[in-house]
Motif scaffolding. Structure first.
Motif: not given
Lengths: 361, 299
Positions: B29, B90, B93-94, B298-299, B182-183, B102, B96-100
């Motif tokens: 996380y 899994l 490929p996603l 992070r939100a 991270r950036a 999860v 930086s698309r955190h919601i996907e």
């Protein structure tokens, strides 16, 4: 204006009207259903599809409309399912008293727990709601007051239930009840989405800091969405109790919420038809894939292939993963091409990219 | 007194397993912003992997100790490899698309439990371990099952190794820097994605260890075991402060002990409720958790 009237009210009314005459159709649809459409078995399956469509929609109020990822929605469904049952079966109340009491408790509980959990945001909110739901599940399992009967589940005292919903012969009434509940939730969500709080919910999902900058307290609005969604879920829990003649622990488990999440995403998050379609389709497949899994064609396959095919949840889980990866708009996203739909819009709300500045780790 | 001691050691043993799961969750996380539901699957890979090797491959080995150790080792290898594979296939490929991300782990967890039930049955499998693990050692009049010591010792070793790795190695440095910003790490020209796979593998191995130990603790491995442990590990991660290994360790001890004490002195099941209550109190008074990282930053 007129186009909106047709799209928002007449279309749904036509669809629900068509669904309402289903119990009167005495047709056999061989591949889709084992028994004729108007048989109690098929009607019970269809009724549970409709209830799950409605429950998925109540979940989508938080997830798709406001951008809140909750893992604890099952708590309120379980509350509706158990408390209404306990009121009539254990405390020997009248049914309507149980219903009113359950709704009142759901309102107060979701206010309190929503207030606490919304102190966290994003993923932490998801974990906190999961923890509260787990507490509810433990309470129902351990049954300190001997109200829920733990693992046995609690069968409803049928003498206290409205007689129109008791007995196999009345399955069609249960079907209509489920359909009516779905329609009510559908139109409430329709109305809310256009109301001024509903617009703020959408703004919170799209860009919460901006809502704050405009001088609105986003937490209050999120609490509103949480409470509305939870109270509707509790009402759905009561319908669920009537449909299954009692309450079992499966509604309390975290997996129940995850199932709703799967339904919403498969259908298309943030879309009324998407959530409803997802709920209906998922429930139908969950039931029918068992039949396919035990069919003779599958039985002839080698074990390595047969094992996954016999597990509906495995197949649905894989479908879900594929949809998340390749079709974030869900099934309705196929129709609504070009518009930002489903997960694409929620992404910002739950997992924004901007890395936070933390003071030490 | 002896009951209290037994409860304390058992609570620490339970806390040890929570820590092993929570440490990986917390690192993942902290670095990637992913709440990893598939961690439950990693636990099961460790538990079932050990059980499978015990009964199918190493069943010829007479020494129960070696049979157990070798099988457990294979369980850990499987757990780490599976976790790295999940990240590559899994999660990446996603990116930086955190919601996907999860959601994908949620789907994987559900599908994996279904697969376990399909492949090995819904019933729990008995777990063979060297018999002395279930003997008791008497300490100050308390009869303490030996496996508790193993659980506690393993967690301490893993904690020490993790801290060494994070403080003394180059990759540890990258991971710590990545958790913080991270950036900036990427701006310095470091490919942080390699660290993602590494963190998943480490988390997977730690979770697999927890799976092996939970088999010893409960005497069986079952398909739902991973999920139930995972929920308390989530609570530990939030209480401890997301992204902090030390915070997770402290929170794991507090949660494990609280559960044991209240389950015994109050009544069974109350312990689980009290832990959730504790979570509520921590969130209300210290929304950042023990270790001070911002919950939900992070939100």
């Amino acid at each position: 204006m007129n186009r909106d009237l047709v799209k928002n009210w007449l279309w749904p009314l036509a669809v629900f009207g068509l669904l309402a005459i289903v119990p009167k159709i005495a047709v056999d649809v061989p591949r889709l259903f084992d028994q004729p459409i108007d048989s109690p078995g098929t009607l019970a399956l269809l009724a549970s599809c409709l209830v799950f469509g409605a429950l998925a929609l109540t979940y989508d109020i938080q997830f798709g409309y406001t951008g809140l990822l909750s893992f604890g929605h099952a708590l309120y469904i379980a509350l509706g399912c158990y408390l209404s049952n306990i009121a009539i079966t254990q405390w020997h109340w009248q049914f309507w008293q149980g219903v009113l009491f359950t709704i009142a408790v759901a309102f107060v509980l979701s206010m309190v727990l929503g207030f606490v959990s919304l102190r966290a945001t994003g993923i932490a909110f998801a974990m906190v709601t999961l923890a509260f739901a787990q507490a509810g599940a433990v309470l129902a399992l351990k049954d300190p007051h001997h109200w829920t009967h733990g693992e046995e589940g609690l069968g409803a005292d049928y003498t206290k239930l409205p007689q129109a919903f008791v007995g196999i012969f009345n399955t069609k009434n249960l079907y209509w009840l489920a359909l009516a509940f779905l329609a009510v939730v559908f139109f409430i969500v329709r109305w809310l989405a256009d109301s001024s709080p509903g617009r703020v919910w959408g703004a919170i999902r799209d860009n919460e800091p901006r809502v704050e900058v405009l001088g609105m307290r986003s937490r209050a609005y999120k609490l509103q969405a949480f409470v509305v969604s939870s109270v509707l879920a509790a009402a759905g829990g009561i319908v669920y109790m009537l449909l299954f003649n009692g309450s079992t622990l499966s509604v309390t488990e975290p997996n129940f919420t995850l199932t709703l999440l799967l339904m919403v995403v498969i259908g298309g998050a943030g879309s009324r038809w998407g959530a409803v379609l997802g709920g209906i389709l998922y429930t139908y497949l969950d039931d029918r894939l068992v039949a396919i899994g035990s069919s003779s064609q599958v039985a002839g396959l080698p074990k390595a292939l047969r094992t996954p095919l016999e597990q509906p949840l495995f197949l649905l889980g894989v479908v879900f993963i594929l949809i998340v990866m390749f079709l974030p708009g869900g099934l309705v996203g196929i129709v609504q091409r070009g518009r930002p739909t489903g997960l694409r819009r929620i992404r910002e709300a739950v997992g924004g990219e901007a890395p936070p500045v933390k003071e030490g780790v | 007194m002896s009951t209290f001691l037994l409860l304390t050691i058992t609570g620490l043993g339970l806390g040890a397993m929570y820590f092993l799961i929570a440490s990986g969750l917390s690192l993942i996380y902290g670095l990637m912003g992913v709440l990893n539901f598939a961690h439950g699957a990693f636990i099961s890979v460790g538990g079932y992997g050990t059980w499978w090797f015990q009964t199918n491959v190493f069943d010829g080995i007479d020494s129960l100790l070696w049979r157990w150790l070798l099988s457990a080792f294979m369980g850990l290898v499987l757990g780490g490899a599976f976790a790295a594979l999940v990240e590559l296939v899994l999660i990446r490929p996603l990116y930086s698309r955190h919601i996907e991300q999860v959601l994908v782990t949620v789907g994987l967890q559900l599908a994996f439990v279904a697969l376990l039930i399909g492949g090995f049955g819904a019933d729990a499998k008995p777990y063979t371990v060297p018999p002395w693990l279930h003997d008791t050692t008497t300490v100050f009049g308390a009869h303490i099952p030996n496996d508790r010591w193993i659980e506690i010792a393993t967690a301490i070793v893993v904690l020490a190794l993790l801290q060494l790795f994070l403080r003394k190695t180059r990759y540890g440095l990258i991971i710590r820097a990545g958790v913080e910003n991270r950036a900036m790490v990427q701006a310095l020209g470091i490919d942080v994605r390699k660290a993602f796979t590494l963190v998943f593998a480490i988390g997977g191995i730690a979770a697999a260890i927890a799976g092996v130990l939970s088999g010893v603790y409960f005497n069986v491995v079952g398909p739902e075991q991973g999920t139930s442990l995972l929920i308390f590990a989530f609570i530990v991660v939030v209480i401890g402060g997301l992204g902090s290994i030390g915070g997770s360790a402290a929170a794991a001890v507090v949660v494990g002990l609280t559960q044991q004490y209240t389950n015994y002195y109050a009544s069974a099941g109350i312990g689980d409720m009290v832990v959730v209550l504790l979570l509520g109190v921590v969130l209300l008074t210290r929304p950042r958790g023990f270790a001070g990282a911002v919950v939900g930053a992070r939100a």
